[in-house]
Design a protein around this motif. Sequence first.
Motif, PDB file in Angstrom:
ATOM      1  N   SER A   1       0.814  -1.228   0.000  1.00 18.72           N
ATOM      2  CA  SER A   1       0.000   0.000   0.000  1.00 18.72           C
ATOM      3  C   SER A   1       0.846   1.276   0.000  1.00 18.72           C
ATOM      4  CB  SER A   1      -0.939  -0.012   1.211  1.00 18.72           C
ATOM      5  OG  SER A   1      -0.193  -0.146   2.391  1.00 18.72           O
ATOM      6  N   ARG A   2       2.123   1.130  -0.237  1.00 13.83           N
ATOM      7  CA  ARG A   2       3.057   2.263  -0.151  1.00 13.83           C
ATOM      8  C   ARG A   2       2.651   3.446  -1.029  1.00 13.83           C
ATOM      9  NH1 ARG A   2       9.364   1.472  -0.109  1.00 13.83           N
ATOM     10  NH2 ARG A   2       9.887   3.479   0.728  1.00 13.83           N
ATOM     11  N   ASN A   3       2.461   3.220  -2.315  1.00 16.02           N
ATOM     12  CA  ASN A   3       2.138   4.324  -3.229  1.00 16.02           C
ATOM     13  C   ASN A   3       0.823   5.009  -2.872  1.00 16.02           C
ATOM     14  OD1 ASN A   3       4.506   4.136  -4.676  1.00 16.02           O
ATOM     15  ND2 ASN A   3       3.652   2.675  -6.149  1.00 16.02           N
ATOM     16  N   LYS A   4      -0.136   4.207  -2.437  1.00 17.14           N
ATOM     17  CA  LYS A   4      -1.434   4.764  -2.026  1.00 17.14           C
ATOM     18  C   LYS A   4      -1.228   5.775  -0.894  1.00 17.14           C
ATOM     19  CE  LYS A   4      -5.552   3.307   0.469  1.00 17.14           C
ATOM     20  NZ  LYS A   4      -6.228   2.179   1.081  1.00 17.14           N
ATOM     21  N   TYR A   5      -0.464   5.390   0.128  1.00 22.44           N
ATOM     22  CA  TYR A   5      -0.269   6.269   1.273  1.00 22.44           C
ATOM     23  C   TYR A   5       0.689   7.420   0.970  1.00 22.44           C
ATOM     24  CZ  TYR A   5      -3.157   3.341   4.172  1.00 22.44           C
ATOM     25  OH  TYR A   5      -4.229   2.689   4.697  1.00 22.44           O
ATOM     26  N   LEU A   6       1.630   7.207   0.084  1.00 23.52           N
ATOM     27  CA  LEU A   6       2.494   8.315  -0.350  1.00 23.52           C
ATOM     28  C   LEU A   6       1.641   9.406  -0.983  1.00 23.52           C
ATOM     29  CD1 LEU A   6       5.604   6.503  -1.894  1.00 23.52           C
ATOM     30  CD2 LEU A   6       5.555   7.887   0.184  1.00 23.52           C
ATOM     31  N   ASN A   7       0.653   9.004  -1.783  1.00 24.24           N
ATOM     32  CA  ASN A   7      -0.246   9.967  -2.433  1.00 24.24           C
ATOM     33  C   ASN A   7      -1.217  10.604  -1.443  1.00 24.24           C
ATOM     34  OD1 ASN A   7       0.845   9.731  -5.023  1.00 24.24           O
ATOM     35  ND2 ASN A   7      -0.399   7.929  -5.469  1.00 24.24           N
ATOM     36  N   ILE A   8      -1.834   9.789  -0.603  1.00 20.67           N
ATOM     37  CA  ILE A   8      -2.817  10.307   0.364  1.00 20.67           C
ATOM     38  C   ILE A   8      -2.182  11.366   1.264  1.00 20.67           C
ATOM     39  CG2 ILE A   8      -4.161   9.729   2.434  1.00 20.67           C
ATOM     40  CD1 ILE A   8      -4.825   7.043   1.083  1.00 20.67           C
ATOM     41  N   PHE A   9      -0.996  11.086   1.767  1.00 22.25           N
ATOM     42  CA  PHE A   9      -0.349  11.992   2.706  1.00 22.25           C
ATOM     43  C   PHE A   9       0.626  12.956   2.031  1.00 22.25           C
ATOM     44  CE2 PHE A   9      -1.597   8.340   5.365  1.00 22.25           C
ATOM     45  CZ  PHE A   9      -2.479   9.007   6.194  1.00 22.25           C
ATOM     46  N   GLU A  10       0.638  12.942   0.702  1.00 17.71           N
ATOM     47  CA  GLU A  10       1.448  13.865  -0.098  1.00 17.71           C
ATOM     48  C   GLU A  10       2.916  13.871   0.324  1.00 17.71           C
ATOM     49  OE1 GLU A  10      -0.382  17.715  -0.457  1.00 17.71           O
ATOM     50  OE2 GLU A  10      -2.357  16.837  -0.797  1.00 17.71           O
ATOM     51  N   ILE A  11       3.472  12.694   0.418  1.00 16.83           N
ATOM     52  CA  ILE A  11       4.875  12.550   0.800  1.00 16.83           C
ATOM     53  C   ILE A  11       5.709  12.489  -0.480  1.00 16.83           C
ATOM     54  CG2 ILE A  11       6.567  11.088   1.965  1.00 16.83           C
ATOM     55  CD1 ILE A  11       4.317  10.300   3.898  1.00 16.83           C
ATOM     56  N   PRO A  12       6.613  13.443  -0.639  1.00 14.49           N
ATOM     57  CA  PRO A  12       7.359  13.575  -1.900  1.00 14.49           C
ATOM     58  C   PRO A  12       8.595  12.674  -1.980  1.00 14.49           C
ATOM     59  CG  PRO A  12       7.942  15.362  -0.439  1.00 14.49           C
ATOM     60  CD  PRO A  12       6.913  14.535   0.282  1.00 14.49           C
ATOM     61  N   ILE A  13       8.389  11.432  -2.348  1.00 16.70           N
ATOM     62  CA  ILE A  13       9.507  10.512  -2.557  1.00 16.70           C
ATOM     63  C   ILE A  13       9.737  10.446  -4.066  1.00 16.70           C
ATOM     64  CG2 ILE A  13      10.358   8.153  -2.252  1.00 16.70           C
ATOM     65  CD1 ILE A  13       9.975   9.820   0.364  1.00 16.70           C
ATOM     66  N   LEU A  14      10.897  10.919  -4.497  1.00 10.99           N
ATOM     67  CA  LEU A  14      11.171  11.054  -5.920  1.00 10.99           C
ATOM     68  C   LEU A  14      12.038   9.933  -6.492  1.00 10.99           C
ATOM     69  CD1 LEU A  14      11.880  14.886  -5.853  1.00 10.99           C
ATOM     70  CD2 LEU A  14       9.728  13.744  -6.407  1.00 10.99           C
ATOM     71  N   ALA A  15      12.753   9.227  -5.645  1.00  9.16           N
ATOM     72  CA  ALA A  15      13.688   8.205  -6.127  1.00  9.16           C
ATOM     73  C   ALA A  15      12.948   7.046  -6.781  1.00  9.16           C
ATOM     74  CB  ALA A  15      14.541   7.701  -4.971  1.00  9.16           C
ATOM     75  N   ASP A  16      13.539   6.518  -7.842  1.00 10.75           N
ATOM     76  CA  ASP A  16      12.948   5.383  -8.558  1.00 10.75           C
ATOM     77  C   ASP A  16      13.375   4.047  -7.960  1.00 10.75           C
ATOM     78  OD1 ASP A  16      11.636   7.037 -10.307  1.00 10.75           O
ATOM     79  OD2 ASP A  16      13.250   7.035 -11.781  1.00 10.75           O
ATOM     80  N   LYS A  17      14.632   3.969  -7.571  1.00  7.56           N
ATOM     81  CA  LYS A  17      15.149   2.706  -7.037  1.00  7.56           C
ATOM     82  C   LYS A  17      14.709   2.531  -5.595  1.00  7.56           C
ATOM     83  CE  LYS A  17      18.965   2.464 -10.181  1.00  7.56           C
ATOM     84  NZ  LYS A  17      20.338   2.243 -10.423  1.00  7.56           N
TER      85      LYS A  17
END
Length: 188
Positions: A31-47
């Motif tokens: 569920s990582r991407n879902k929560y990154l979006n919900i809480f607007e956490i700016p993780i930019l790294a691809d790896k």
Amino acid sequence: MNSKIDLPLQQYRTLLKAYEYISLNIRNNASRNKYLNIFEIPILADKKDKADRELNKYLADLINSIEEMSVLNVVAEFEKQIFQKLDESLLYTKKIIDKNYEKNKPFYKFRMGLIKTSDKEINKLSNIKNLLDGKIEKELFDKMSIIIEYRNFISHGKRFKTKGSNSCMYGIEEIVEILNEILLEINK
């Protein structure tokens, strides 16, 4: 709750629970991407490894900000209560002096000017600290001094990268306890 100073403590506890919820759910890869979006956490790294490091730093900064903002809120509420109590005391003192100061004594015309007023001479936390020096138990005064130094660092020192206490030996719960104890001492 003991006093209004306990409200920022309760808010801190609520934010801490929210942080724990976010941290737990965001670390779950499913569920990582879902929560990154919900809480607007700016993780930019691809790896993944780099993204994990970026996320860990972000979360560490987030909890640090929660703690620092909570300290500022607690001390601000403490200041508010202190100045309210000071204003009440000054009003009472003025009434006593106005009523009892004899007309034939020196400075009669200026008697009210002899009283320090919170909006002129006692208008900062450092003035309150000076006022309490020697009037409350030394250990309690020293604890208050450490808290004020830390508060000042959070408010002012960080932007200048000045020397000062960038950490506090007391947790938020202890800070509230110490400041409540000072408020009790003032009421004696």
